[in-house]
Scaffold this motif. Structure first.
Motif, mmCIF file in Angstrom:
data_model
loop_
_atom_site.group_PDB
_atom_site.id
_atom_site.type_symbol
_atom_site.label_atom_id
_atom_site.label_comp_id
_atom_site.label_asym_id
_atom_site.label_seq_id
_atom_site.Cartn_x
_atom_site.Cartn_y
_atom_site.Cartn_z
ATOM 1 N N LEU A 61 0.844 -1.188 0.000
ATOM 2 C CA LEU A 61 0.000 0.000 0.000
ATOM 3 C C LEU A 61 0.885 1.246 0.000
ATOM 4 C CD1 LEU A 61 -2.535 -1.050 2.792
ATOM 5 C CD2 LEU A 61 -2.635 -1.559 0.339
ATOM 6 N N GLN A 62 0.657 2.145 -0.945
ATOM 7 C CA GLN A 62 1.379 3.415 -0.951
ATOM 8 C C GLN A 62 0.472 4.460 -0.315
ATOM 9 O OE1 GLN A 62 2.806 4.679 -4.793
ATOM 10 N NE2 GLN A 62 4.045 6.326 -3.945
ATOM 11 N N ARG A 63 0.870 4.930 0.864
ATOM 12 C CA ARG A 63 0.003 5.759 1.701
ATOM 13 C C ARG A 63 0.501 7.204 1.764
ATOM 14 N NH1 ARG A 63 -0.160 2.096 7.027
ATOM 15 N NH2 ARG A 63 -1.315 3.911 7.819
ATOM 16 N N SER A 72 5.038 10.138 1.072
ATOM 17 C CA SER A 72 4.352 8.850 1.088
ATOM 18 C C SER A 72 5.282 7.788 1.646
ATOM 19 C CB SER A 72 3.899 8.451 -0.320
ATOM 20 O OG SER A 72 5.013 8.110 -1.134
ATOM 21 N N ALA A 113 -8.155 0.167 3.512
ATOM 22 C CA ALA A 113 -6.838 0.712 3.159
ATOM 23 C C ALA A 113 -6.942 2.204 2.830
ATOM 24 C CB ALA A 113 -6.249 -0.052 1.986
ATOM 25 N N THR A 118 -4.367 5.179 1.856
ATOM 26 C CA THR A 118 -3.750 4.505 0.714
ATOM 27 C C THR A 118 -4.305 5.098 -0.574
ATOM 28 O OG1 THR A 118 -3.480 2.452 1.944
ATOM 29 C CG2 THR A 118 -3.443 2.301 -0.462
#
Length: 339
Positions: A61-63, A72, A113, A118
């Motif tokens: 997951l890129q948050r 991020s 997410a 995310t």
């Protein structure tokens, strides 16, 4: 005072889930004004095809805690306090270290997410139950400076032909940025290194046919104004944005499956968080039947062996990978010449 929050009802295979969204009015995409709640509602709207494309796979997951203009980080294993319907699977990384990684089994997991800010979902090319053996051959067509999306279109068409010659059926999606992603379903019979070699074999054949348009040069200084076939995206723990995943770009673009008939007239900037749900309701999911007839990787591996016999060996790995057998020196060519 209680913090602002709302609850979304998310349909799924085990019935509805109630997913709490805190700070729903937080703006993630400033230009179109897309909020955290908007993103969560998008994932509800595209839930079924999203899970079909990205589910049952280890996923990163890129948050973005303060929106896409902020910093991020990547989150792989489920944090403490995750709902009971969120599971993980233990995977092995290139270093040899093993660690649990999150798996999406239903739309509610994607919405949960999004609750954690995310924006981009990065699924593995392998299934959770057999994470060492990819069931997708993935080829990233990356236009270099001086080229753009339209330069990737004829390359993608020729790549489709190359893959058809070895018995593989190609499926295509926009990257959500400037490039294209070409996938081919394969039987999960080979390790990541074999799949990487198959991608290199296909890329070299494509480069032979389109030398002025295509390059497999790892070093940017050697690529020129051509489309780079990023073979290293086929490595273990290397991922690209999943189908129907938003991208962290100003216009809230989405990596979107399209048909081959759509490719010539496609404009990737029109596929966004705002527009893709309507597209799905009218056009449907072009990738719905992707995995019904997986192909055999053996013919491409035979091409790899042929190229090895002709003196074409291994190509460089990413810098964070351990040194691999047969790999050339990880030295930028211009620096190597100086030394």
């Amino acid at each position: 005072m209680a913090s602002e929050a709302t609850t979304l009802t998310v349909p799924g295979p085990d019935g509805d889930r109630e997913v709490r969204i805190s700070s729903p009015s937080r703006v993630l995409f400033p230009d179109p004004g897309i909020t955290k709640l908007d993103l969560a509602e998008y994932l509800v709207a595209v839930g079924e095809p999203f899970v079909r494309a990205n589910g049952d796979r280890p996923v990163s997951l890129q948050r973005f805690g303060s929106g896409i203009d902020g910093e991020s980080f990547f989150s792989k294993n489920p944090p403490k306090g995750a709902p009971g319907y969120v599971r993980d699977v233990t995977v092995t990384y290139p270093s040899g270290r093993s660690h649990p990684q999150l798996v999406i089994d239903e739309p509610a997991v994607a919405v949960w997410a999004a609750q954690m800010n995310t924006v981009v979902f990065h699924p593995w090319a392998s299934r959770a139950e057999d994470s060492d053996h990819p069931d997708q051959l993935r080829i990233d067509l990356d236009p270099q400076p001086g080229t753009d999306f339209h330069d990737t279109v004829p390359v993608a068409h020729e790549l489709r032909t190359v893959l058809a010659e070895v018995g593989l059926t190609a499926w295509i999606k926009t990257s959500g940025n400037r490039g294209l992603h070409v996938f081919a379903p394969i039987r999960p019979e080979h390790e990541f290194l074999d799949v990487r070699h198959a991608v290199i074999a296909a890329a070299r054949e494509l480069e032979r046919r389109m030398p002025d348009r295509v390059t497999t040069a790892w070093w940017k200084e050697e690529r020129g104004q051509r489309v780079f076939v990023d073979f290293n995206q086929a490595n273990r723990d290397r991922t690209m944005a999943g189908a129907y995943s938003p991208r962290a770009l100003a216009h809230a673009s989405v990596s979107t499956p399209i048909t081959w008939d759509e490719l010539d007239g496609a404009d990737p900037t029109t596929f966004t968080v705002r527009t893709v749900p309507e597209r799905l309701s009218t056009v449907g999911d072009p990738w719905e039947t992707m995995h019904e007839e997986p192909g055999d990787l053996a013919p491409l591996l035979a091409w790899w062996d042929r190229d090895l016999a002709d003196g074409l060996g291994e190509l460089p790995f990413p810098p964070d990978f351990p040194k691999m057998p047969g790999e050339p020196p990880r030295v930028q060519p211009s620096r190597a010449k100086k030394s």
